[in-house]
Design an enzyme around this catalytic site. Sequence first.
Site, PDB file in Angstrom:
ATOM      1  N   LYS A   1       0.911  -1.220  -0.034  1.00  0.00           N
ATOM      2  CA  LYS A   1       0.049  -0.111   0.056  1.00  0.00           C
ATOM      3  C   LYS A   1       0.793   1.372   0.131  1.00  0.00           C
ATOM      4  CE  LYS A   1      -3.795  -2.389   2.294  1.00  0.00           C
ATOM      5  NZ  LYS A   1      -4.269  -2.957   3.495  1.00  0.00           N
TER       6      LYS A   1
ATOM      7  N   GLN B   1      -4.938  -1.997   9.394  1.00  0.00           N
ATOM      8  CA  GLN B   1      -4.874  -3.160   8.962  1.00  0.00           C
ATOM      9  C   GLN B   1      -5.572  -4.396   9.675  1.00  0.00           C
ATOM     10  OE1 GLN B   1      -3.711  -3.641   5.778  1.00  0.00           O
ATOM     11  NE2 GLN B   1      -4.118  -5.898   5.824  1.00  0.00           N
TER      12      GLN B   1
ATOM     13  N   ASP C   1     -11.393   2.209   4.221  1.00  0.00           N
ATOM     14  CA  ASP C   1     -11.801   1.028   3.829  1.00  0.00           C
ATOM     15  C   ASP C   1     -13.063   0.837   3.622  1.00  0.00           C
ATOM     16  OD1 ASP C   1      -9.703  -0.900   3.842  1.00  0.00           O
ATOM     17  OD2 ASP C   1      -9.263  -0.515   6.015  1.00  0.00           O
TER      18      ASP C   1
HETATM   19  N1  GUN Z   1      -6.801  -7.298   5.483  1.00  0.00           N
HETATM   20  C1  GUN Z   1      -7.412  -7.909   4.712  1.00  0.00           C
HETATM   21  N2  GUN Z   1      -8.130  -7.265   3.781  1.00  0.00           N
HETATM   22  C2  GUN Z   1      -8.240  -6.016   4.435  1.00  0.00           C
HETATM   23  C3  GUN Z   1      -8.634  -4.683   3.958  1.00  0.00           C
HETATM   24  O1  GUN Z   1      -9.456  -4.641   2.844  1.00  0.00           O
HETATM   25  N3  GUN Z   1      -8.650  -3.724   4.715  1.00  0.00           N
HETATM   26  C4  GUN Z   1      -7.883  -3.666   5.960  1.00  0.00           C
HETATM   27  N4  GUN Z   1      -7.622  -2.789   6.954  1.00  0.00           N
HETATM   28  N5  GUN Z   1      -7.526  -5.188   6.426  1.00  0.00           N
HETATM   29  C5  GUN Z   1      -7.474  -6.042   5.692  1.00  0.00           C
END
Ligand code: GUN
Length: 275
Positions: A48, A92, A115
């Site tokens: 990211k 996350q 998100d």
């Molecule tokens: N862990 C797995 N997929 C995601 C996601 O789309 N966002 C976040 N914050 N954590 C994740």
Amino acid sequence: MILLDGKTLSKKIIQKIKSNVDNMPVKPHLAVIIVGNDPSSRIYVKNKKIAADEIGIKSTIIELPESTTENELLMKIHELNNDSEISGILVQLPLPQHINKNNIITAISPLKDVDGFHPENVGKLAIGIEPYYYPATPQGIIMLLDEYNIPIEGADAVIIGRSNIVGKPMAQMLLNRNATVTICHSHTKNLEDKIKTADIVISAVGKKIVRCKMVNKNSVLVDVGIYKDSNGKLTGDIDFDFVSPDCGFISPVPGGVGPMTIASLMLNASKIHNI
Ligand code: GUN
């Protein structure tokens, strides 16, 4: 069979976001919080950051130890909510067991919830009001389907998996586009029949589930699963080698949904709602 090439489309989208961000007088600034040492999460967070750097989105990674308490994490989120320099916050997942994920998701300002997991954004999506952000993976899948002019209106869409991150928001987004949506999960009867007659199949379960002879020649197959098989090779939920000759469209793993999720998250991270 036509390959749903998420890798190529994601590059195009990232270029578009970059040119938008280049023209923004105030740059977006994404804060990413990671708690603990989950190796996969560390890789996701690193990817990211690389994408954000490429686009010109500022990013700050906040690494907190496994022992962080829920209260400490909540305090950090409050600090970021009140920081006018920060336009987006991403925590996350998964979080350590002793932290209640829902309390954390709810604490993030909906205006910074890149998100799209906050109840306000989830609720808006559910009742058909524009949320501040759509969840990245379903939004990326919709962009992929649209790129290939795959009709969604009136389509029979089968989603396998009912997670808050993929399955449920995917259903809402397809419903909003007038698909007929079936969500399947571990208790679903006759999964094979449902897959066989569907126009669009989206699988997000993390194990091989869509196999030979389960699809039809027009099926559009979207594979959200990504994990390593017993030989250490990256693979998805769909048995690509056996299924791909018998379907209409299929997304590969890797190179399908994965890069689209990153591009979609960057699209969210490029938006500033708090000023
Ligand atoms: N862990 C797995 N997929 C995601 C996601 O789309 N966002 C976040 N914050 N954590 C994740």
